[in-house]
Design a protein around this motif. Sequence first.
Motif, short mmCIF file in Angstrom:
data_model
loop_
_atom_site.label_atom_id
_atom_site.label_comp_id
_atom_site.label_asym_id
_atom_site.label_seq_id
_atom_site.Cartn_x
_atom_site.Cartn_y
_atom_site.Cartn_z
N ARG A 8 4.75 8.76 3.69
CA ARG A 8 3.75 8.87 2.62
C ARG A 8 3.15 10.28 2.55
NH1 ARG A 8 -1.01 4.63 0.90
NH2 ARG A 8 -1.14 5.49 -1.18
N GLU A 22 0.21 -8.46 -8.94
CA GLU A 22 0.64 -8.15 -10.31
C GLU A 22 1.48 -9.26 -10.92
OE1 GLU A 22 1.09 -6.01 -7.59
OE2 GLU A 22 -0.84 -5.14 -8.06
N GLU A 52 -8.24 -6.68 1.05
CA GLU A 52 -7.23 -7.73 1.27
C GLU A 52 -7.23 -8.21 2.73
OE1 GLU A 52 -4.51 -6.90 -2.63
OE2 GLU A 52 -3.90 -5.77 -0.87
N SER A 77 0.87 -1.18 0.00
CA SER A 77 0.00 0.00 0.00
C SER A 77 0.91 1.22 0.00
CB SER A 77 -0.88 -0.02 1.26
OG SER A 77 -2.08 0.66 1.03
N GLY A 78 0.84 1.97 -1.07
CA GLY A 78 1.70 3.16 -1.19
C GLY A 78 3.15 2.82 -1.47
N TYR A 80 -7.26 -0.36 -0.94
CA TYR A 80 -7.55 -1.72 -1.40
C TYR A 80 -7.03 -2.74 -0.38
CZ TYR A 80 -9.12 -0.14 -5.96
OH TYR A 80 -9.83 0.45 -6.97
#
Length: 335
Positions: free
Chosen positions: A178, A116, A199, A96-97, A194
């Motif tokens: 971040r 991915e 998840e 995430s990020g 997400y």
Amino acid sequence: MTKVLALCLIVFSNLVNMSFAEGSTQHLRDIVIGRCWDYQRQKNVSSVKNCLGIWGIFSKAFAYKDPCNTSFEDYKPYFDEVGMETVRPNKSLFWSGTYKEAHLFSDFDSRYTTLEDTMAGWIVNGLTWCGAKSNTTDGIDYSSCPKCDYFTPFWGQASLKFAEKASGIVRVLLNGTRFDKQGHPTPAYKNDSYFGKYELPNFRVKEVTHLLVLVVHSIGGADLESCGNGSIKQLQDDAKKRGINTTCYDDPDDIEHLLCADHPTSRECLFFKNKMRNTSKVTQPEPSWKGWKILAITMSAVAGVCLIAVVVLLVCKTRLAKRCFTSLPYEKQTN
Ligand code: NAD
């Protein structure tokens, strides 16, 4: 004057951005079909799927439709056809990020597996697609896509299915430095991301033995959040509520080493250089060995000269002594 110029530049760049809003990726069909064949070639799959058929199923989910009205149900046939591989235990990596860092770390399935790296994610990763009701050629809008959330029906579903396949020790890579697009600090973990929404809630508690939370900080950047504080503590609490134990690590060495490849001279990466210097002092035998050699040769030469001198002295002493004895008068007398 400079202020006016800067203002003009901002207005102009905004106009350019507005008139060229990103549409579907050019050659989308060819890319999807090509990636689909290539994935199966690289993975050497036993039962090969027809990629033309997969394109047909995928494009049917959104072509000729209003992008803001697509649903999870629309993409179900794609996931039914492509499927979601069972990831090897202890190999699932969520992020995430940290898109770049996570894929540097996973090394495209050789260390860990990200969404991915699965066929369903690989085929469309990094692509944009949206439908156009009025386009009679292929029902896809290549000039612009709307601002509404038309990607969650696909990526939300992909994330959910990928999470369901995780087992053993599961890893999530978070960004402790971040910032949002406006440059404001933003939490490393959000429950509407997400990861937070599709998840973490879909891990099979009986299969996932532990969640490792790995927090990376930008090299040279601030530590906005780290293990045990802010949103990272929130994540650990949320996981615990689901019955999943967590352990958190700030800047783990294996990831830090990879990131340092791009910043070898920064302060955080000097540990590597110092280690190299120490090692070279210990393991480089050349200079001291040379020194010993020179010392040994010199010592041998000195010893040789001394030996010759001693022999010469002894010889001389013996001869002198003989001469002296022969020339003594009382010796003759006694004889
Ligand atoms: P993130 O915040 O880095 O977001 C990843 C992508 O999703 C970004 O492009 C972001 O703009 C978009 N996004 C995030 N939250 C959104 C929201 N609420 N509405 C619309 N778009 C949103 O990280 P994340 O959200 O936690 O997602 C990453 C995780 O989910 C990963 O573990 C991955 O498995 C999966 N994922 C992958 C992709 C992808 O493009 N490969 C996209 C979404 C989700």
